[in-house]
Each structure stands twice: as structure tokens, then as C-alpha cells.
Design an enzyme around this catalytic site. Structure first.
Site, mmCIF file in Angstrom:
data_model
loop_
_atom_site.group_PDB
_atom_site.id
_atom_site.type_symbol
_atom_site.label_atom_id
_atom_site.label_comp_id
_atom_site.label_asym_id
_atom_site.label_seq_id
_atom_site.Cartn_x
_atom_site.Cartn_y
_atom_site.Cartn_z
ATOM 1 N N LYS A 13 0.927 -1.086 -0.027
ATOM 2 C CA LYS A 13 -0.131 -0.014 -0.088
ATOM 3 C C LYS A 13 0.846 1.309 -0.103
ATOM 4 C CE LYS A 13 -2.525 -0.864 3.571
ATOM 5 N NZ LYS A 13 -1.749 -2.416 3.932
ATOM 6 N N ARG A 88 -9.565 2.564 9.342
ATOM 7 C CA ARG A 88 -9.184 1.326 9.694
ATOM 8 C C ARG A 88 -10.358 0.452 10.014
ATOM 9 N NH1 ARG A 88 -3.805 0.199 10.287
ATOM 10 N NH2 ARG A 88 -2.486 1.872 10.174
ATOM 11 N N ARG A 127 11.699 -10.780 4.721
ATOM 12 C CA ARG A 127 12.418 -9.632 4.756
ATOM 13 C C ARG A 127 13.854 -9.758 5.675
ATOM 14 N NH1 ARG A 127 7.758 -5.101 4.672
ATOM 15 N NH2 ARG A 127 7.463 -5.696 6.907
ATOM 16 N N ARG A 161 13.450 -8.862 11.772
ATOM 17 C CA ARG A 161 12.776 -8.010 12.841
ATOM 18 C C ARG A 161 11.718 -8.890 13.534
ATOM 19 N NH1 ARG A 161 10.696 -2.420 10.232
ATOM 20 N NH2 ARG A 161 9.420 -3.975 9.051
ATOM 21 N N ARG A 172 -1.119 -10.085 12.627
ATOM 22 C CA ARG A 172 -1.670 -9.000 11.956
ATOM 23 C C ARG A 172 -2.644 -9.156 11.047
ATOM 24 N NH1 ARG A 172 3.891 -6.599 9.702
ATOM 25 N NH2 ARG A 172 2.575 -4.926 8.840
#
Length: 221
Positions: A13, A88, A127, A161, A172
Site C-alpha cells: 500500500k 481502519r 525480509r 525484525r 496482524r
């Protein structure tokens, strides 16, 4: 155009918002930028948000909505804007509807970036960040370093991370499905929803989005 951008974590996004806003010559308004700007300027809303955040609490909808409304009232947003990260949830979407209606304007489209859940997990969990410079980002599949675990740029150690772990990503996604995804039906009922696949190269997704928005706009004309 007045656009809301929605999609799960890892849909791209932020990246697409920047490209679309530039192509459409409208400001990109993200929730993170709103918070940072209001807190750094010491606005009343910024002070309220900071107090909640410092206490480890969620910022109430009315504070976030107030920040968004102030930003949308600025001169550069009079011809349109692209909202990223707001609304949201359905209550925020309803508040946004009411705020725009009171100003005599309305949304032109809600762009939904669709990505399979397994792809979201793959994108985020893969990542790796350089410990020396967080701007050096790699991916075990899509942009792997020449030497595993070593930054190509400075030779620093690469690490994952905590919030990029598969377990955290799936949590999430649960939050997204529960809180944010219902706004898709909210906007679908208003005939505003434009859904595209967010798979592929960044420029391919941007082109796909621009074509979908232009087609939608032509259909409404």
C-alpha cells in the site's frame, strides 16, 4: 480524485500510494504521517495522540478522524487526496462518510489491493534488515543478498525484525480480517469498491491500478 487505499499488510500500500498520488497529482495522506506531523507540531490532536501512545493505549477514532479531517481541509487536498491506512474500521469509515458529506464532497473510489494470505506471509517474513543501516533491506526470495546473512552494501549482519516473523504476520492478518476488512463490504455497498490484484512488479500493479481507476471513473461519468 478522492481515493481510499485498502489491503492487507504486505500488499504494498505505501509503495503504491506514493506512485498513484504522483500520477494523479494528489497528496498521499497516511495515518503515520498524520500522527508524526501533529505530534511534532504540538497540535491539540497531536498532544492527545501522544498521551495515549505514551500510555501504551490505542489512539481513539475521534482523534485520528480529527487529524484526517484537518489534513483533507488543507489547500493541496482540495482537488483530491489518497488516504492510506485510514479508515481502519467501519466506524472510521462511517465518520469519514459523514465528514465528507458535511463538506459537500464524496469519495470517488476505494482501491482494494488483493493479495493471497500465503503471499503476504512470504513477502513480510522473508525480509531481512541490515543492523548497520535499516535502509538496506533484502528479501530471501525476491532480492537475496550475494552472501546469505550479509549486507551487499556495507557488509553488516542481516536480521529478521520481530514484527516480521511468520507468527506476528499471521496475528496482524487476523487483526486486518477482523477490524479492517469489513470496510470493504461497507464501500462495496456504496458502489465505490475497485479491486485489483497486487501480485507482480511494482510498476505493473501501478499500471493496473491506474487503468482500473480510470475505467471506474469513466463508468461513473
Amino acid at each position: 480524485m478522492r481515493i481510499v487505499l485498502v489491503g492487507p499488510p504486505g500488499a504494498g500500500k505505501g509503495t503504491q500510494a506514493a506512485f498513484l498520488a504522483k500520477n494523479l497529482s494528489i497528496p498521499h495522506i497516511s495515518t503515520g504521517d498524520l500522527f508524526r506531523a501533529n505530534i511534532s507540531k504540538g497540535t491539540d490532536l497531536g498532544k492527545q495522540a501522544k498521551a495515549y501512545m505514551d500510555a501504551g493505549n490505542l489512539v481513539p477514532d475521534e482523534v485520528t478522524i480529527g487529524m484526517a479531517r484537518d489534513r483533507m481541509a488543507q489547500p493541496d487536498a482540495q482537488g483530491g487526496f489518497l488516504l492510506d491506512g485510514f479508515p481502519r474500521n467501519v466506524s472510521q469509515a462511517e465518520a469519514l462518510d459523514a465528514a465528507l458529506a458535511s463538506d459537500g464532497v464524496k469519495l470517488d473510489a476505494v482501491l482494494d489491493l488483493e493479495v493471497p494470505e500465503d503471499e503476504v506471509v512470504k513477502r513480510i517474513a522473508g525480509r531481512r534488515i541490515c543492523r548497520n543501516d535499516s535502509a538496506h533491506v533484502f528479501h530471501v526470495t525476491y532480492s537475496a543478498p550475494k552472501t546469505e546473512g550479509v549486507c551487499d552494501v556495507c557488509g553488516g549482519d542481516l536480521y529478521q525484525r520481530d514484527d516480521d516473523s511468520e507468527e506476528t504476520v499471521r496475528k496482524r492478518l487476523e487483526v486486518y480480517h477482523t477490524q479492517t476488512e469489513p470496510i470493504i463490504d461497507h464501500y462495496r455497498a456504496q458502489g465505490l469498491l475497485v479491486t485489483i490484484s497486487a501480485l507482480g512488479k511494482v510498476d505493473e500493479v501501478t499500471e493496473r491500478a491506474m487503468e482500473a481507476l480510470q475505467t471506474d471513473r469513466a463508468a461513473q461519468a
